[in-house]
Write a protein that holds these residues in place. Structure first.
Motif, PDB file in Angstrom:
ATOM      1  N   GLN A   8       0.844  -1.194   0.000  1.00 62.09           N
ATOM      2  CA  GLN A   8       0.000   0.000   0.000  1.00 62.09           C
ATOM      3  C   GLN A   8       0.881   1.246   0.000  1.00 62.09           C
ATOM      4  O   GLN A   8       1.940   1.255   0.624  1.00 62.09           O
ATOM      5  N   TYR A  10       0.640   5.179   1.142  1.00 62.14           N
ATOM      6  CA  TYR A  10      -0.132   6.193   1.864  1.00 62.14           C
ATOM      7  C   TYR A  10       0.493   7.550   1.588  1.00 62.14           C
ATOM      8  O   TYR A  10       1.706   7.674   1.592  1.00 62.14           O
ATOM      9  N   LYS A  11      -0.375   8.536   1.392  1.00 66.84           N
ATOM     10  CA  LYS A  11       0.141   9.893   1.252  1.00 66.84           C
ATOM     11  C   LYS A  11      -0.480  10.777   2.323  1.00 66.84           C
ATOM     12  O   LYS A  11      -1.701  10.815   2.473  1.00 66.84           O
ATOM     13  N   PHE A  12       0.371  11.443   3.092  1.00 66.09           N
ATOM     14  CA  PHE A  12      -0.094  12.379   4.113  1.00 66.09           C
ATOM     15  C   PHE A  12       0.304  13.794   3.715  1.00 66.09           C
ATOM     16  O   PHE A  12       1.491  14.087   3.563  1.00 66.09           O
ATOM     17  N   VAL A  30      -1.050   4.640  10.847  1.00 67.08           N
ATOM     18  CA  VAL A  30      -0.079   3.744  10.208  1.00 67.08           C
ATOM     19  C   VAL A  30       0.078   2.461  11.013  1.00 67.08           C
ATOM     20  O   VAL A  30       0.114   1.365  10.452  1.00 67.08           O
ATOM     21  N   GLN A  33      -2.257  -0.250  10.344  1.00 64.36           N
ATOM     22  CA  GLN A  33      -2.170  -0.843   9.017  1.00 64.36           C
ATOM     23  C   GLN A  33      -0.930  -1.703   8.813  1.00 64.36           C
ATOM     24  O   GLN A  33      -0.959  -2.673   8.074  1.00 64.36           O
ATOM     25  N   LEU A  39       4.246  -1.002   3.540  1.00 63.35           N
ATOM     26  CA  LEU A  39       3.741   0.359   3.484  1.00 63.35           C
ATOM     27  C   LEU A  39       4.807   1.355   3.063  1.00 63.35           C
ATOM     28  O   LEU A  39       5.873   1.429   3.678  1.00 63.35           O
ATOM     29  N   ILE A  41       5.175   5.367   2.747  1.00 62.79           N
ATOM     30  CA  ILE A  41       4.458   6.541   3.249  1.00 62.79           C
ATOM     31  C   ILE A  41       5.091   7.802   2.661  1.00 62.79           C
ATOM     32  O   ILE A  41       6.266   8.082   2.882  1.00 62.79           O
ATOM     33  N   THR A 225      -3.674   5.434  -0.800  1.00 63.89           N
ATOM     34  CA  THR A 225      -4.628   6.159   0.035  1.00 63.89           C
ATOM     35  C   THR A 225      -4.083   7.548   0.308  1.00 63.89           C
ATOM     36  O   THR A 225      -2.950   7.694   0.774  1.00 63.89           O
ATOM     37  N   TRP A 227      -4.625  10.671   2.605  1.00 61.75           N
ATOM     38  CA  TRP A 227      -5.293  11.029   3.865  1.00 61.75           C
ATOM     39  C   TRP A 227      -5.461  12.535   3.915  1.00 61.75           C
ATOM     40  O   TRP A 227      -4.483  13.261   3.846  1.00 61.75           O
ATOM     41  N   PHE A 286      -8.168  11.739   7.680  1.00 63.08           N
ATOM     42  CA  PHE A 286      -7.299  11.340   8.790  1.00 63.08           C
ATOM     43  C   PHE A 286      -7.967  11.656  10.139  1.00 63.08           C
ATOM     44  O   PHE A 286      -7.525  11.218  11.180  1.00 63.08           O
TER      45      PHE A 286
END
Ligand code: ASP
Ligand code: MG
Length: 431
Positions: A8, A10-12, A30, A33, A39, A41, A225, A227, A286
């Motif tokens: 996966q 993830y973008k924050f 995080v 998950q 992951l 990130i 994803t 967030w 988030f």
């Protein structure tokens, strides 16, 4: 439930890492998950750091004083680190080193004036520190691996809008990332790339979404994803519009078009790499991580709720031939060429007998460049401080809602899309 060991991304974004509490929340998301998937990130600069860096850079580049602004930036980052990890500022070694580097680069810029046309190149070298600083703090908070993405995400030398060299990037990512991901979560910077000669590039403001998509494409991730501080992909920006609705599911195509018109929720370049490899993009809050959010993917839908898109700081430029002859294809070729050279993007355009009008994002520097090139051949008028509104999938009620009481300077409609340019509203309020 996800498949075990799926990958996966993830973008924050800035808002999700805006202070120590936000970073603690990111850690919770995080941790929830990390047991199920590998992951990667991708993190943006904290809060409004990119804007702050832009201001500092502008001052340094024009040989002005930037000390207090830099001090505030330094204090903000070390303050967050101290709140999360305790200890004295100097003990946060990596953070400290980055801040020192930034300090030195800025001092050199301020003391040795650089040619005006190197502005964009220097911009990238400085603005990139927002992401470097943020990832340094987030990686430590997560006890995750910190990755400098710049040697991996190869771009050309188009400063501030680096174009990805896909074959090299894909090779680098596939070669270097999987072993790291097997060891545990990896934190890297959004928005940055690197040239073959080792200079930093940026991918365009808000480009971290695009970074997440680039990595997902190269790694054939299961999903990306993003967030955010909103519940998903909405039909309008709740900062400006009342009664917004969330799309539970929407196609790549619709999303690309919305981003193209300026919906700020996703960077316009994000969708294509994902669509090519059919990787779904999830937009989630988030603030409420278990809520459904929006799933962007391969889907068909019935009529969608009209989407309202607002772009501010617009400039309307009209070109007239000096001898009152009609605007010809040759004239247009010249105008388009000059726009491309000044790197002014056309957001809307219209042709009439003796005049041609374009609406672009306003940039004093780029506009000056354009005028310099075309002033001799054309009479040019322009207005600034304008807004461009687009309604996708419009109906008469949605058009009335936006146009009532406004003076439209330029207006256009196609089957699905209604657009107009108007002056910025004097009084702010939800539309
Ligand atoms: N920090 C950069 C910006 O604010 C990139 C991003 O947020 O995606 O534009
Ligand atoms: Mg940002």
């Amino acid at each position: 439930m996800q498949e075990p060991h799926s990958l996966q991304v993830y973008k924050f974004g800035g808002a999700s890492v805006k202070d120590a509490a936000a970073i603690r929340n990111l850690v919770r998301i995080v941790r929830g998950q990390a047991a199920h998937s590998q992951l990667l990130i991708v993190v943006s600069a904290m809060g409004k750091t990119t804007n702050a860096l832009e201001e500092i850079f502008q001052l340094a580049f024009t040989a002005q004083e930037y000390g207090p602004q830099l001090q505030a930036l330094r204090g903000f980052h070390t303050g967050v680190a101290q709140e999360l990890f305790g200890g004295q500022a100097a003990e946060h070694r990596q953070l400290h080193q980055l801040l020192e580097q930034l300090d030195q680069l800025l001092a050199r810029l301020q003391q040795e004036p650089q040619p005006a046309d190197s502005f964009d190149q220097h911009y990238d070298q400085i603005i990139s520190f927002g992401e470097l600083l943020a990832t340094c703090i987030v990686a430590r908070a997560l006890e995750a691996q910190w990755l400098d993405c710049r040697p991996m995400l190869r771009t050309d030398h188009t400063w501030r809008e680096g174009r990805i060299d896909w074959p090299t990037t894909e090779w680098n990512v596939r070669d270097q990332l999987p072993p790291l991901l097997q060891r545990g979560p990896v934190v890297t910077q959004g928005f940055l790339g690197g040239t073959p000669s080792g200079h930093t590039t940026t991918l365009g403001r808000e480009g971290s979404d695009y970074t997440a998509a680039i990595f997902a494409y190269c790694l054939q991730a299961q999903a990306v994803t993003i967030w955010k501080d909103v519940a998903g992909l909405l039909n309008a920006d709740p900062k400006f519009f009342a009664d917004t609705v969330r799309y539970p599911e929407i196609s790549y195509q619709e999303t690309i078009e919305m981003a193209y018109y300026g919906a700020s929720v996703i960077h316009p370049k994000t969708i294509k790499p994902l669509a090519v490899r059919r990787i779904p993009l999830l937009v989630k809050s988030f603030l409420d991580p278990t809520a459904e959010g929006t799933r962007i993917g391969d889907c068909r839908h019935e009529l969608l709720a009209p989407a309202f898109i607002r772009k501010d700081a617009q400039c309307l430029i009209s070109f007239e031939s000096k001898d009152l002859t009609f605007i010809s294809e040759e004239n247009l070729e010249e105008i388009f060429g000059a726009l491309a050279q000044a790197r002014l993007k056309i957001n809307m355009m219209q042709n009439s007998a003796i005049s041609f009008s374009v609406c672009t994002d306003f940039s004093a520097y780029r506009l000056e460049k354009l005028l310099g090139q075309l002033r001799d051949q054309f009479t040019i008028h322009y207005n600034t401080e304008l807004e461009l509104y687009t309604i996708k999938n419009y109906d008469s009620a949605s058009v009335r809602r936006l146009t009532d009481g406004r003076e439209l300077l330029l207006e256009q409609r196609t089957r699905q899309t209604f657009q107009f340019v108007c002056r910025s509203a004097a009084v702010a309020g939800l539309i």
